[in-house]
Design an enzyme around this catalytic site. Structure first.
Site, PDB file in Angstrom:
ATOM      1  N   HIS A   1     -27.782  83.992  34.368  1.00 13.00           N
ATOM      2  CA  HIS A   1     -28.499  83.589  35.574  1.00 13.00           C
ATOM      3  C   HIS A   1     -29.635  82.660  35.165  1.00 13.00           C
ATOM      4  O   HIS A   1     -30.083  82.689  34.014  1.00 13.00           O
ATOM      5  CB  HIS A   1     -29.003  84.794  36.370  1.00 13.00           C
TER       6      HIS A   1
ATOM      7  N   HIS B   1     -37.457  90.217  34.459  1.00  4.42           N
ATOM      8  CA  HIS B   1     -38.357  91.163  33.799  1.00  4.42           C
ATOM      9  C   HIS B   1     -39.797  90.991  34.282  1.00  4.42           C
ATOM     10  O   HIS B   1     -40.507  91.971  34.513  1.00  4.42           O
ATOM     11  CB  HIS B   1     -38.304  90.975  32.279  1.00  4.42           C
TER      12      HIS B   1
END
Length: 588
Positions: free
Chosen positions: A445, A452
């Site tokens: 992606h 995160h």
């Protein structure tokens, strides 16, 4: 259904409608606009777009068929990926990786802001000094991948070289005019990076004490022995803060390997297996406390995404022997069961179980929102791909394919980064490529925003809302914990810091010349996890910086909905933001 049940059902419906109306009004009022940096249209062949998983030209590294890239964009913008998979895409032998949740941003939720009602500023574009600088940062983190994190807090030769090279770049010389870095002033009064400030993130307190947050190392409880054990109680089970020692292997150092990875295949055609991620000693994994950037990168390669914040929450709850230790936010005196006249009673309502579930629940909202930014708005290429463009910038076929202005910008980046690239090529025996800590390179992606970092922003915001972030890390006798500042001052608690030895075998609790607050360590935790991804080579600084703040906005929205759901007026939470402001959350 009796009358009481019927009224409760009506009240519940009214509440949901009111919350939806409040959120919609906020969205209309703020006029959310999703704007990219225009790089996708700046050159033909999608040279600045995320194209991993498509076929790439083995000479130029550019996507082989631009029409296939356009078909992928049409499919994900339509909210359904299956039409793209119906296209006859050429494949090589071996297992191909799939794109990860490209349409998650179309999913609705009933709490917090909608995934498309939060946004991020455009990232630095091709030709900007900021992009050149943050590409240099990723290269320099690769140079430092096996340097002890303890040296990131002192005047060490290992860190001095990267600092010197970064400070020579025009973005630094102009004073970091975009997304701010943590800096110090030199003898001339100029803002510069130093071994104690470089790669630290950008939020209050991240520059105080060791580079690594204590929440990545310490055990639970409030005694010296329990903290130094590195063990956290998770119910009847135990979490060990030690991790398997990371392998010292680097990947994608040759262009043909790079092309294979971009085509959707990883080493041995099996993503994340057989890649030597961990060192073995006689067939056994060797455990260590996180001590190098490589260890941290490996942690965030395989973490459960919210686990560092769940661990931090468990640690703080385990310290609560009294209301003075790891204290809850003083603003919700009427909510938490630890106070004598609680209206809510704690536990399931603004107590331990409530925060343990909420600190993880916000991660799902963060991921959906950031997926929309990734796939539908920015489609930003990963550092491994920008490095390849720099490496190919003087190739005639590449120059012809990307067009004049873009080609010139890539060549200029290579010239500006000459000192850093020389160091990369010397250490890793490559030709300007970015050495990757992961065999498969980046995930499937785009780079911007960072999953995160968005989750970090959301989860840490919840922790900052529940706990008193003014609490200080200190010790007295055998007690070691976060303690109320007034108690620390009255009873002469000594400020401390928690570090690991360079070997990573043990933890030590050392006296600190600076007071380390809970706010600082939580901000540092978010930066560690986010920039740990940069250490692996898969993200830029702006991915961390902007994603963190979007995650914060998502969590604040969810906390606001929590406030509105409380059936009494006495509700206040305070949150110190990643920019140092304080937000109060109350009922409307």
């Amino acid at each position: 259904m009796n009358e009481t049940q019927n009224q409760r059902s009506k009240d519940s419906l009214d509440y949901r409608i009111r919350i939806a109306s409040l959120n919609r009004h906020q969205s209309i009022h703020s006029q959310v606009m999703h704007i990219n940096n225009g790089d996708e249209k700046s050159s033909i062949n999608y040279a600045m777009s995320f194209t991993k998983g498509l076929e790439h030209n083995p000479e130029t590294g550019l996507v082989q068929n631009a029409e296939t890239c356009e078909a992928l964009i049409d499919a994900i913008n339509g909210g359904e990926i299956s039409p793209f998979h119906a296209i006859d895409v050429p494949t090589a032998e071996g297992k191909r990786r799939l794109w990860e949740a490209p349409t998650a941003g179309f999913v609705f939720d009933v709490q917090g802001p909608d995934a498309q009602e939060v946004t991020m500023a455009p990232p630095p574009g091709l030709g900007s000094s900021e992009l050149t600088f943050e590409m240099a940062e990723v290269y320099e983190l690769a140079v430092l991948r096996d340097t002890a994190l303890n040296k990131f807090s002192e005047l060490s030769d290992e860190i001095a070289g990267p600092c010197e090279r970064l400070n020579k770049l025009s973005y630094a010389m102009r004073g970091f005019c975009g997304r701010p870095r943590l800096t110090a002033k030199n003898a001339c009064g100029d803002k510069v990076l130093t071994p104690g400030t470089v790669f630290r993130g950008s939020s209050p307190g991240v520059g105080i004490g060791p580079y690594l947050s204590c929440f990545m190392l310490m055990g639970g409880g409030n005694t010296k022995s329990s903290v130094e054990s590195g063990l956290i109680n998770y119910g009847a089970q135990t979490i060990n803060q030690k991790v398997p020692k990371a392998s010292d292997k680097n990947f994608m150092l040759e262009f043909d390997e790079w092309v294979a990875v971009q085509n959707g295949y990883s080493r041995n055609n099996t993503p994340k297996t057989g890649t030597g991620n961990y060192e073995e000693n006689g067939g056994e994994l060797e455990l260590t406390f996180i001590k190098t950037p490589r260890d941290l990168a490996t942690y965030v390669h395989f973490d459960a995404l919210y686990q560092a914040y769940l661990n931090a929450c468990l640690i703080l709850l385990s310290q609560k022997e009294s209301q003075d230790f790891a204290p809850f936010d003083s603003n919700f005196v009427n909510l938490s069961g630890e106070f004598p006249h609680s209206r809510a009673g704690g536990f399931a309502l603004f107590g331990g179980p409530h925060i343990l579930s909420l600190v993880t629940e916000v991660a799902t909202r963060a991921l959906k929102a950031v997926r929309y930014q990734k796939f539908q708005v920015h489609r930003r290429l990963r550092p491994e791909v920008l490095a390849a463009k720099i490496a190919k910038s003087e190739n005639e076929a590449f120059k012809a394919a990307v067009g004049g202005a873009a080609s010139t910008n890539f060549e200029n980046m290579k010239a500006d980064l000459s000192d850093t690239l020389a160091k990369i090529n010397e250490l890793f025996h490559t030709e300007d490529l970015l050495p990757m800590a992961f065999a498969e390179g980046s995930p499937m992606h785009p780079s911007y925003g960072a999953g995160h970092a968005t989750v970090a922003g959301a989860c840490v915001t919840v922790l900052k809302a529940f706990f008193d972030t003014n609490a200080q890390l200190a010790r007295k006798g055998e007690s070691v914990c976060f303690v109320k500042p007034e108690i620390a001052e009255r009873d002469n608690w000594q400020p401390v810091k928690i570090v690991t030895t360079d070997s990573g075998d043990t933890l030590t609790i050392e006296d600190s010349d600076e007071v380390i607050t809970l706010e600082a360590e939580l901000n540092k935790l978010a930066a560690n996890i986010s920039i740990g991804r940069n250490m692996g080579g898969v993200h830029f600084f702006s991915d961390y910086y902007d994603s963190l703040r979007m995650g914060e906005e998502i969590a604040l929205g969810i906390l606001k909905d929590q406030a509105e759901s409380y059936p009494y007026d006495a509700f206040t939470l305070s949150v110190k933001t990643f920019d140092g402001d304080e937000k109060l959350i109350t009922r409307s």
